[in-house]
Motif scaffolding. Structure first.
Motif, PDB file in Angstrom:
ATOM      1  N   SER A  19       0.820  -1.209   0.000  1.00 26.16           N
ATOM      2  CA  SER A  19       0.000   0.000   0.000  1.00 26.16           C
ATOM      3  C   SER A  19       0.853   1.258   0.000  1.00 26.16           C
ATOM      4  O   SER A  19       2.056   1.214   0.181  1.00 26.16           O
ATOM      5  N   ASP A  21       0.641   5.570   1.414  1.00 25.37           N
ATOM      6  CA  ASP A  21       0.025   6.446   2.400  1.00 25.37           C
ATOM      7  C   ASP A  21      -1.397   6.800   1.968  1.00 25.37           C
ATOM      8  O   ASP A  21      -1.646   7.098   0.806  1.00 25.37           O
ATOM      9  N   ARG A  24      -5.280   3.120   4.091  1.00 24.66           N
ATOM     10  CA  ARG A  24      -6.180   2.703   5.170  1.00 24.66           C
ATOM     11  C   ARG A  24      -7.470   3.514   5.142  1.00 24.66           C
ATOM     12  O   ARG A  24      -8.567   2.966   5.173  1.00 24.66           O
ATOM     13  N   CYS A  41      -2.886  -4.953   8.044  1.00 24.76           N
ATOM     14  CA  CYS A  41      -1.480  -4.568   7.996  1.00 24.76           C
ATOM     15  C   CYS A  41      -1.162  -3.985   6.630  1.00 24.76           C
ATOM     16  O   CYS A  41      -1.220  -4.697   5.622  1.00 24.76           O
ATOM     17  N   TYR A  42      -0.858  -2.707   6.596  1.00 27.87           N
ATOM     18  CA  TYR A  42      -0.502  -2.025   5.352  1.00 27.87           C
ATOM     19  C   TYR A  42       1.010  -1.869   5.289  1.00 27.87           C
ATOM     20  O   TYR A  42       1.645  -1.452   6.265  1.00 27.87           O
ATOM     21  N   SER A  43       1.580  -2.196   4.129  1.00 25.68           N
ATOM     22  CA  SER A  43       3.033  -2.196   3.973  1.00 25.68           C
ATOM     23  C   SER A  43       3.670  -0.852   4.324  1.00 25.68           C
ATOM     24  O   SER A  43       4.736  -0.819   4.939  1.00 25.68           O
ATOM     25  N   HIS A  44       3.023   0.238   3.952  1.00 27.65           N
ATOM     26  CA  HIS A  44       3.625   1.537   4.241  1.00 27.65           C
ATOM     27  C   HIS A  44       3.652   1.817   5.746  1.00 27.65           C
ATOM     28  O   HIS A  44       4.447   2.632   6.197  1.00 27.65           O
ATOM     29  N   GLU A  45       2.843   1.129   6.520  1.00 27.42           N
ATOM     30  CA  GLU A  45       2.838   1.301   7.974  1.00 27.42           C
ATOM     31  C   GLU A  45       3.808   0.345   8.662  1.00 27.42           C
ATOM     32  O   GLU A  45       4.381   0.692   9.690  1.00 27.42           O
ATOM     33  N   ILE A  46       3.986  -0.856   8.099  1.00 32.81           N
ATOM     34  CA  ILE A  46       4.869  -1.842   8.740  1.00 32.81           C
ATOM     35  C   ILE A  46       6.292  -1.791   8.193  1.00 32.81           C
ATOM     36  O   ILE A  46       7.185  -2.425   8.757  1.00 32.81           O
TER      37      ILE A  46
END
Length: 113
Positions: A19, A21, A24, A41-46
Motif C-alpha cells: 500500500s 500512504d 487505510r 497490515c498495510y506495507s507503508h505502515e509496517i
C-alpha cells in the motif's frame, strides 16, 4: 466479504496489503474492512512489502499467530511464494468457489474435524 464475515467465531481474518500512504482511510471509506478484518497490515505502515519475509512476519506478530496457523490468499503467485518462505501455506485466488474450498479444507485440517 460475506464469506470472510461468516468466518467470525471459526477463524480470524486479516489483511496484509502492499500500500501507499492514505490506503487505510480510502479502503475503509470504500469497503469498511475494519468491520470484518483484524488486524489490517498495510506495507507503508509496517515498513515492508510482500513478498519480503518481514511483511509476513509483521502480520504474524499483529495476528499473534504462528505460520502453521495461517492460510494466506493472494492474487499473485509471487506473494504466495513469499508467504511459503516463512512457513505460511496459501493459495492464489482464481475464483471464489476454489478459494472458499481451500479455506474450508485448511480449517478442517487445523481443527481435526
Amino acid at each position: 466479504m460475506e464469506y470472510a464475515r461468516s468466518l467470525r467465531g471459526r477463524a480470524g481474518v486479516a489483511i496484509l496489503s502492499n500500500s501507499a500512504d492514505g490506503a487505510r482511510e480510502e479502503e475503509e471509506r470504500r469497503h469498511g474492512f475494519s468491520a470484518v478484518f483484524d488486524p489490517i497490515c498495510y506495507s507503508h505502515e509496517i515498513g515492508a512489502n510482500k513478498p519480503e519475509p518481514e511483511a509476513y512476519e509483521a502480520a504474524l506478530r499483529a495476528m499473534q499467530s504462528t505460520p502453521e496457523q495461517v492460510f494466506f490468499i493472494d492474487d499473485r503467485q509471487q506473494q504466495i511464494d513469499g508467504a511459503a518462505r516463512v512457513g505460511i501455506r496459501g493459495i492464489v485466488h482464481r475464483d471464489n468457489a476454489t478459494t472458499v474450498a481451500a479455506v474450508e479444507e485448511f480449517l478442517t485440517a487445523a481443527t481435526g474435524s
